[in-house]
Motif scaffolding. Structure first.
Motif, PDB file in Angstrom:
ATOM      1  N   SER A 179     -47.412 -70.752 -45.258  1.00  0.00           N
ATOM      2  CA  SER A 179     -46.107 -71.198 -45.751  1.00  0.00           C
ATOM      3  C   SER A 179     -45.992 -72.719 -45.634  1.00  0.00           C
ATOM      4  CB  SER A 179     -44.986 -70.545 -44.938  1.00  0.00           C
ATOM      5  OG  SER A 179     -44.967 -71.063 -43.622  1.00  0.00           O
ATOM      6  N   PRO A 180     -45.183 -73.349 -46.477  1.00  0.00           N
ATOM      7  CA  PRO A 180     -44.971 -74.792 -46.360  1.00  0.00           C
ATOM      8  C   PRO A 180     -44.488 -75.199 -44.962  1.00  0.00           C
ATOM      9  CG  PRO A 180     -44.137 -74.034 -48.456  1.00  0.00           C
ATOM     10  CD  PRO A 180     -44.511 -72.802 -47.664  1.00  0.00           C
ATOM     11  N   PHE A 181     -43.641 -74.368 -44.352  1.00  0.00           N
ATOM     12  CA  PHE A 181     -43.149 -74.683 -43.008  1.00  0.00           C
ATOM     13  C   PHE A 181     -44.295 -74.696 -42.002  1.00  0.00           C
ATOM     14  CE2 PHE A 181     -41.598 -73.401 -38.815  1.00  0.00           C
ATOM     15  CZ  PHE A 181     -40.685 -74.417 -38.576  1.00  0.00           C
ATOM     16  N   PHE A 182     -45.180 -73.708 -42.068  1.00  0.00           N
ATOM     17  CA  PHE A 182     -46.307 -73.652 -41.143  1.00  0.00           C
ATOM     18  C   PHE A 182     -47.248 -74.828 -41.375  1.00  0.00           C
ATOM     19  CE2 PHE A 182     -50.453 -72.279 -39.622  1.00  0.00           C
ATOM     20  CZ  PHE A 182     -50.135 -71.848 -38.338  1.00  0.00           C
ATOM     21  N   LEU A 183     -47.535 -75.150 -42.638  1.00  0.00           N
ATOM     22  CA  LEU A 183     -48.410 -76.289 -42.941  1.00  0.00           C
ATOM     23  C   LEU A 183     -47.808 -77.596 -42.415  1.00  0.00           C
ATOM     24  CD1 LEU A 183     -49.500 -75.357 -46.580  1.00  0.00           C
ATOM     25  CD2 LEU A 183     -50.857 -75.169 -44.490  1.00  0.00           C
ATOM     26  N   ALA A 184     -46.503 -77.765 -42.581  1.00  0.00           N
ATOM     27  CA  ALA A 184     -45.828 -78.967 -42.073  1.00  0.00           C
ATOM     28  C   ALA A 184     -45.885 -79.010 -40.549  1.00  0.00           C
ATOM     29  CB  ALA A 184     -44.380 -79.003 -42.560  1.00  0.00           C
ATOM     30  N   THR A 185     -45.695 -77.858 -39.915  1.00  0.00           N
ATOM     31  CA  THR A 185     -45.765 -77.796 -38.453  1.00  0.00           C
ATOM     32  C   THR A 185     -47.166 -78.153 -37.967  1.00  0.00           C
ATOM     33  OG1 THR A 185     -44.055 -76.097 -38.434  1.00  0.00           O
ATOM     34  CG2 THR A 185     -45.395 -76.302 -36.450  1.00  0.00           C
ATOM     35  N   MET A 186     -48.181 -77.690 -38.664  1.00  0.00           N
ATOM     36  CA  MET A 186     -49.563 -78.010 -38.286  1.00  0.00           C
ATOM     37  C   MET A 186     -49.846 -79.506 -38.451  1.00  0.00           C
ATOM     38  SD  MET A 186     -51.213 -75.444 -37.054  1.00  0.00           S
ATOM     39  CE  MET A 186     -49.712 -75.259 -36.130  1.00  0.00           C
ATOM     40  N   ILE A 187     -49.250 -80.118 -39.459  1.00  0.00           N
ATOM     41  CA  ILE A 187     -49.412 -81.567 -39.623  1.00  0.00           C
ATOM     42  C   ILE A 187     -48.796 -82.287 -38.431  1.00  0.00           C
ATOM     43  CG2 ILE A 187     -48.597 -83.558 -40.973  1.00  0.00           C
ATOM     44  CD1 ILE A 187     -49.184 -81.922 -43.488  1.00  0.00           C
ATOM     45  N   LEU A 188     -47.611 -81.877 -38.016  1.00  0.00           N
ATOM     46  CA  LEU A 188     -46.964 -82.493 -36.853  1.00  0.00           C
ATOM     47  C   LEU A 188     -47.812 -82.306 -35.597  1.00  0.00           C
ATOM     48  CD1 LEU A 188     -44.616 -83.901 -35.425  1.00  0.00           C
ATOM     49  CD2 LEU A 188     -43.473 -81.674 -35.296  1.00  0.00           C
ATOM     50  N   ILE A 189     -48.281 -81.104 -35.360  1.00  0.00           N
ATOM     51  CA  ILE A 189     -49.095 -80.831 -34.166  1.00  0.00           C
ATOM     52  C   ILE A 189     -50.402 -81.616 -34.208  1.00  0.00           C
ATOM     53  CG2 ILE A 189     -50.428 -79.023 -32.980  1.00  0.00           C
ATOM     54  CD1 ILE A 189     -48.093 -77.104 -33.714  1.00  0.00           C
ATOM     55  N   SER A 190     -51.027 -81.689 -35.370  1.00  0.00           N
ATOM     56  CA  SER A 190     -52.284 -82.446 -35.462  1.00  0.00           C
ATOM     57  C   SER A 190     -52.047 -83.935 -35.256  1.00  0.00           C
ATOM     58  CB  SER A 190     -52.998 -82.182 -36.791  1.00  0.00           C
ATOM     59  OG  SER A 190     -52.274 -82.701 -37.874  1.00  0.00           O
ATOM     60  N   GLN A 191     -50.927 -84.456 -35.749  1.00  0.00           N
ATOM     61  CA  GLN A 191     -50.592 -85.871 -35.504  1.00  0.00           C
ATOM     62  C   GLN A 191     -50.459 -86.128 -34.003  1.00  0.00           C
ATOM     63  OE1 GLN A 191     -50.098 -88.648 -37.382  1.00  0.00           O
ATOM     64  NE2 GLN A 191     -49.586 -88.017 -39.436  1.00  0.00           N
ATOM     65  N   LEU A 192     -49.771 -85.222 -33.314  1.00  0.00           N
ATOM     66  CA  LEU A 192     -49.597 -85.386 -31.866  1.00  0.00           C
ATOM     67  C   LEU A 192     -50.930 -85.278 -31.132  1.00  0.00           C
ATOM     68  CD1 LEU A 192     -46.321 -83.325 -31.329  1.00  0.00           C
ATOM     69  CD2 LEU A 192     -46.583 -85.819 -31.331  1.00  0.00           C
ATOM     70  N   PHE A 193     -51.753 -84.320 -31.510  1.00  0.00           N
ATOM     71  CA  PHE A 193     -53.050 -84.142 -30.859  1.00  0.00           C
ATOM     72  C   PHE A 193     -53.945 -85.356 -31.068  1.00  0.00           C
ATOM     73  CE2 PHE A 193     -57.499 -82.721 -31.089  1.00  0.00           C
ATOM     74  CZ  PHE A 193     -57.670 -82.304 -29.780  1.00  0.00           C
ATOM     75  N   PHE A 194     -54.096 -85.785 -32.321  1.00  0.00           N
ATOM     76  CA  PHE A 194     -54.936 -86.942 -32.593  1.00  0.00           C
ATOM     77  C   PHE A 194     -54.330 -88.214 -32.012  1.00  0.00           C
ATOM     78  CE2 PHE A 194     -56.679 -84.184 -36.022  1.00  0.00           C
ATOM     79  CZ  PHE A 194     -57.970 -84.120 -35.520  1.00  0.00           C
TER      80      PHE A 194
END
Length: 167
Positions: free
Chosen positions: A132-147
């Motif tokens: 879902s777009p919401f899940f993809l957006a959430t993964m972008i946020l989490i990946s930004q924080l991780f990196f």
């Protein structure tokens, strides 16, 4: 620290937005060269943000401070990137999400002919959640924080210069 986080976080967010737009316009989804360029620019933005903080802090920087600055930048950039990604995948490029779902469904049904109808429905429901777009957006946020954490930790270790008056 706030002005640095807002400024460089905005740059990080804009980098992601511009990257998504370029990938969409030029049909470069899943292009490794775009990913490498984006990663390099992300590292440069983190470097300059942390370097700016170090300069404003009388040329002193601890690893803890580098992580704080980096994560603050990552939060700002991640929120901007996630918000745009949600809109992008919901309205601008919904066919991308549909393509992912279609490929996942084909892969799921090709290798599992023994799956019951109920199992297939459950798997399809889970697949729809994870694409879902919401899940993809959430993964972008989490990946930004991780990196952001990893890059800040490395930058902090490399650029570290402790204040002798605090020792």
């Amino acid at each position: 620290m706030k002005p640095i986080a807002y400024t460089y976080g905005l740059y990080l967010g804009l980098l992601t937005v511009v990257g998504l737009v370029i990938q969409y316009v030029a049909s470069l989804e899943r292009n490794w060269a775009v990913s490498i360029i984006s990663l390099a620019l992300t590292i440069v933005i983190f470097y300059y943000g942390i370097k700016t903080y170090k300069t404003q802090n009388h040329n002193f920087l601890s690893i803890k401070e580098a992580i704080k600055v980096g994560l603050a930048m990552a939060v700002i950039g991640g929120v901007i990137a996630a918000a745009y990604a949600f809109v992008h995948y919901l309205y601008v490029q919904p066919e991308f999400v549909e393509g992912i779902r279609e490929k996942a469904y084909q892969d799921m049904t090709a290798g599992t002919q023994n799956m019951s109808g109920e199992q297939l429905d459950t798997a399809t429901t889970m697949m729809n959640i994870f694409t879902s777009p919401f899940f993809l957006a959430t993964m972008i946020l989490i990946s930004q924080l991780f990196f952001g954490l990893i890059i800040s930790l490395i930058m902090g270790a490399v650029m570290k210069k402790e204040d002798p008056s605090l020792a």
